[in-house]
Design a protein around this motif. Sequence first.
Motif, PDB file in Angstrom:
ATOM      1  N   LYS A   1      67.906 102.189  48.181  1.00  0.00           N
ATOM      2  CA  LYS A   1      67.131 101.082  48.933  1.00  0.00           C
ATOM      3  C   LYS A   1      66.278 101.824  49.943  1.00  0.00           C
ATOM      4  O   LYS A   1      65.125 101.169  49.775  1.00  0.00           O
ATOM      5  N   ARG A   2      66.559 103.005  50.311  1.00  0.00           N
ATOM      6  CA  ARG A   2      65.604 103.603  51.200  1.00  0.00           C
ATOM      7  C   ARG A   2      64.434 104.107  50.248  1.00  0.00           C
ATOM      8  O   ARG A   2      63.281 104.091  50.727  1.00  0.00           O
TER       9      ARG A   2
ATOM     10  N   ARG B   1      62.135 101.258  49.571  1.00  0.00           N
ATOM     11  CA  ARG B   1      61.463 100.954  50.913  1.00  0.00           C
ATOM     12  C   ARG B   1      60.477 101.701  51.038  1.00  0.00           C
ATOM     13  O   ARG B   1      59.190 101.594  51.295  1.00  0.00           O
TER      14      ARG B   1
ATOM     15  N   VAL C   1      57.989  96.135  54.697  1.00  0.00           N
ATOM     16  CA  VAL C   1      58.908  96.117  53.431  1.00  0.00           C
ATOM     17  C   VAL C   1      60.396  95.394  53.534  1.00  0.00           C
ATOM     18  O   VAL C   1      61.021  95.594  54.616  1.00  0.00           O
ATOM     19  N   ARG C   2      60.576  94.372  52.869  1.00  0.00           N
ATOM     20  CA  ARG C   2      61.830  93.599  52.825  1.00  0.00           C
ATOM     21  C   ARG C   2      62.677  93.853  51.537  1.00  0.00           C
ATOM     22  O   ARG C   2      61.880  93.958  50.647  1.00  0.00           O
ATOM     23  N   LEU C   3      63.828  93.648  51.585  1.00  0.00           N
ATOM     24  CA  LEU C   3      64.586  93.623  50.172  1.00  0.00           C
ATOM     25  C   LEU C   3      65.520  92.484  50.067  1.00  0.00           C
ATOM     26  O   LEU C   3      65.926  92.005  50.932  1.00  0.00           O
TER      27      LEU C   3
END
Lengths: 344, 327
Positions: free
Chosen positions: A121-122, A125, A136-138
Amino acid sequence: MFKYLRGAFSNDLSIDLGTANTLIYVRGRGIVLDEPSVVAIRHHNGQKIVEAVGMEAKRMLGRTPGNITAIRPLKDGVIADFQVTEKMLQHFIRKVHENSWFAPSPRVLISVPCLSTEVEKRAIRESALGAGALEVRLIEEPMAAAIGAGLKVSEANGSMVVDIGGGTTEIAVISLNGVVYSDSVRIGGDRFDEAIVNYVRRHYGSIIGDATAERIKQEIGCAYASSEVREIDVRGRNLAEGVPRSFTLNSDEILEALQEPLAGIVQSVKSALEQSPPELASDIAESGVVLTGGGALLRDIDRLLANETGLPFVVAEDPLTCVARGGGMAMEMNDKRNIDLLSS
Amino acid sequence: MSEELEPQTQVTPGPGGKLALERERQGKSREQIASALNIQLDKIVALESDQYEKLFSVVFTRGYLRSYGKYLGLDGEALVREFEADFAKAEAPAAPSESLNVKMSASRSVWPGRVALIVVLLALLGGVYWYMNLASPEVVSQAEPAALPESAPEPSRFSGSQADTDAAATLDDTTPDYTPAIELVASGDGESGLAASENPSVALDEPAVDETAQDTSEAEAPQEQAANVVRDMSIGTTSSADGTILDELVLRFDNECWLEVLDSNGDSLVADLQRENTSLTLHGVAPFNVKLGNPTGVEIALNGDVVAVPDADGADKVVRFDVDSKL
């Protein structure tokens, strides 16, 4: 400071950063970009220079000279090459802001596989931030897919969505704006292509490229035996003779070739149903399961899953764009009604 | 009654009605369809009677129509299109308006922000321009006395850039006794400095000392520097309260040195320790009585003329001598 200034002149984007294709949805404008996640890199004096991105780069796949490499920077739904992904995102973000006064710096929502690790995820991002994103959103892919498909995710009613992408298949049971159960298997469109390549090599002694395999899948691929048999002429390099040879494949052969990856998906769906809470499983049995993603376009895959599980399976409208559209709608819901559907 | 209803259902069968007709034509039962498609029987009934509100949502309705149509050999996509055209609008009137709202809100949410940002930016730029315009006349007025060639004495190395840079330190190191001289010089900033050169009496009628004291206490570094620049530029232009032209004594210290300077009246102009690489400018009536604790590396100029510093006698190195313009 300048990033925030540029952000004011940029659109909010929902990006489906897929293994096979990247789609970008802009609020109020819909899907504005749908291109293959492929980057062609030229090696020059030890430096890597981006030669082409997207559709143009995909045409180069398997046809490049020694100093150019056409690569897919995402593998199994996650970033395999950080720098190239960043360049690709940068290119796509600029492309959707072609008429902007400033270099774009949009707020971005990116969908990620539901079992992504924190490191993965990082990486996504950081890659988007490096590409110029302001924020940035996930969001988990199946949640975005469910919203994009039109499922009523906010109701106290279980909904199940199966998103068959290029690298992974995401399965989730959703209720009350949350994911109750989710699973991700590394089987998707790429595995289908791979299975076709292997089948052709075994049965015809010929090698075909990934692009040819994809074309075979799209044109005659099917997941369930049917009375209608389709055929396609393909050319591959004969392994024994070393020269190109032409041969004909039919849909039954492709069905046979796809048995292994299809069995993997069926098994995962069954496993998800077994592990769903009883109330939600009952809701799903009553309404059915929604299929999204490019894999849902495989002919009769809904019929296969319906037969194997005994539940109704329906293919969402425009399944390829469900995730990107759903991400955009989730952003909207988050901003307007403060409903948090986003992943941390 | 039934005769009246039947023709109506016959005339306008929806996509579900078409499915029911085709099923009956093929001689299949609803149970068979439900079993083949894994759709519950009550949903098949609702679908065939075009009662889509009994189904879960549009996504499932579309899917059921597609699967059912395909199973019966009909064009499922055509059925879905028909459903969307005839029933989706009636079933969910909120859906199109919501999507319209989304579009409108998107445009509403972006443009007011952009317009507000542009307005704020313009206001900021205007503010900066106004501030620059406000600040620049002061600087110009402070620099004006320096531009008067007739009032400025012949430049010496003491009034050069080195003296300018050391001026701030000189100001800090001065004692209260020295303050009047400094204040008088510092009051040469801006108009009073110019006035002193042209019309000394006018300048000295003004409470220049008080103004300068306020300036000194309140002024920030840039203002201090500007005042110092003016002070150094205004060598030989100061005058006493009774109109007497004051002499200027400039001392430059290469080493740390204690000093005391008395004017012709015996009043102490300064009595303090001076740090190395500093300079000091004093104004008073010559001759000055100068006492240096460490004369090595001390250079003195009176009204721009260099004065020789006597050699120190004995171990204590202290020298006392008079500096007079008449010498």
